[in-house]
Design a protein around this motif. Structure first.
Motif, PDB file in Angstrom:
ATOM      1  N   LEU A 190       1.092  -1.115  -0.083  1.00 15.08           N
ATOM      2  CA  LEU A 190       0.133   0.438  -0.648  1.00 15.08           C
ATOM      3  C   LEU A 190       0.750   1.258  -0.287  1.00 15.08           C
ATOM      4  CD1 LEU A 190      -2.347  -0.924   2.532  1.00 15.08           C
ATOM      5  CD2 LEU A 190      -2.783  -0.517   0.167  1.00 15.08           C
ATOM      6  N   LYS A 191       0.332   1.999  -0.906  1.00 20.52           N
ATOM      7  CA  LYS A 191       1.081   3.427  -0.664  1.00 20.52           C
ATOM      8  C   LYS A 191       0.832   4.361  -0.268  1.00 20.52           C
ATOM      9  CE  LYS A 191       2.350   2.178  -5.946  1.00 20.52           C
ATOM     10  NZ  LYS A 191       0.967   3.009  -6.790  1.00 20.52           N
ATOM     11  N   ASP A 192       0.765   5.808   0.504  1.00 25.90           N
ATOM     12  CA  ASP A 192       0.647   6.647   1.712  1.00 25.90           C
ATOM     13  C   ASP A 192      -0.528   7.357   0.567  1.00 25.90           C
ATOM     14  OD1 ASP A 192       2.503   6.427   3.534  1.00 25.90           O
ATOM     15  OD2 ASP A 192       3.880   7.971   2.435  1.00 25.90           O
ATOM     16  N   GLN A 208      -6.665   4.498  -0.379  1.00 25.02           N
ATOM     17  CA  GLN A 208      -7.798   4.378   0.239  1.00 25.02           C
ATOM     18  C   GLN A 208      -8.180   3.147   0.209  1.00 25.02           C
ATOM     19  OE1 GLN A 208     -11.224   6.613  -2.064  1.00 25.02           O
ATOM     20  NE2 GLN A 208     -10.094   8.489  -2.368  1.00 25.02           N
ATOM     21  N   VAL A 209      -8.511   3.099   2.236  1.00 25.11           N
ATOM     22  CA  VAL A 209      -8.397   1.591   2.527  1.00 25.11           C
ATOM     23  C   VAL A 209      -9.472   3.137   3.672  1.00 25.11           C
ATOM     24  CG1 VAL A 209      -6.081   1.477   3.011  1.00 25.11           C
ATOM     25  CG2 VAL A 209      -7.017   2.554   4.944  1.00 25.11           C
ATOM     26  N   ARG A 210     -10.256   1.144   4.111  1.00 34.92           N
ATOM     27  CA  ARG A 210     -11.686   1.130   5.171  1.00 34.92           C
ATOM     28  C   ARG A 210     -10.949   1.046   6.143  1.00 34.92           C
ATOM     29  NH1 ARG A 210     -16.890  -1.468   2.698  1.00 34.92           N
ATOM     30  NH2 ARG A 210     -16.240   0.282   1.250  1.00 34.92           N
TER      31      ARG A 210
END
Length: 115
Positions: A57-59, A62-64
């Motif tokens: 994952l990159k900075d 978007q994540v939940r």
């Protein structure tokens, strides 16, 4: 004969009680202190472990995130009154949902402020 039998039975009962009394845990202060010293100190910091799914994952991805709020949900208010959520009074239900939405927004702002 009755006296001998009663004597044997009473001795048998005393010995059966003695074995369970010997097996009882000790509550002396010395034993308790020793057992406390042997325990490792509890960790005061809750550390989050990285999830394997987060690899790559990159900075800016978007994540939940699921956050449980401390306040009660609307269904608990309905359950306390013995009715369904849809049967709650309109103003009361609106005030509950507004309060929950405000709490959610406050948590979101705290999360974004910590970035």
């Amino acid at each position: 004969m009755k006296k001998v039998m009663s004597l044997i039975l009473s001795l048998l009962m005393m010995f059966s009680i003695a074995t369970s009394a010997l097996a009882a845990p000790s509550t002396s202060k010395e034993v308790l202190q020793q057992s406390n010293e042997q325990r490792p100190a509890p960790s005061r910091v809750n550390k989050l472990k990285a999830d394997d799914r987060a690899e790559g994952l990159k900075d800016n991805d978007q994540v939940r995130v699921i956050v449980e709020l401390k306040g009660k949900p609307a269904i608990e208010y309905a359950t306390e009154r013995g009715v369904k959520v849809t049967q709650l009074e309109g103003n009361f239900l609106q005030s509950i949902t507004d309060g929950i939405a405000n709490e959610q927004n406050r948590v979101k702002q705290e999360i974004t402020a910590k970035k």
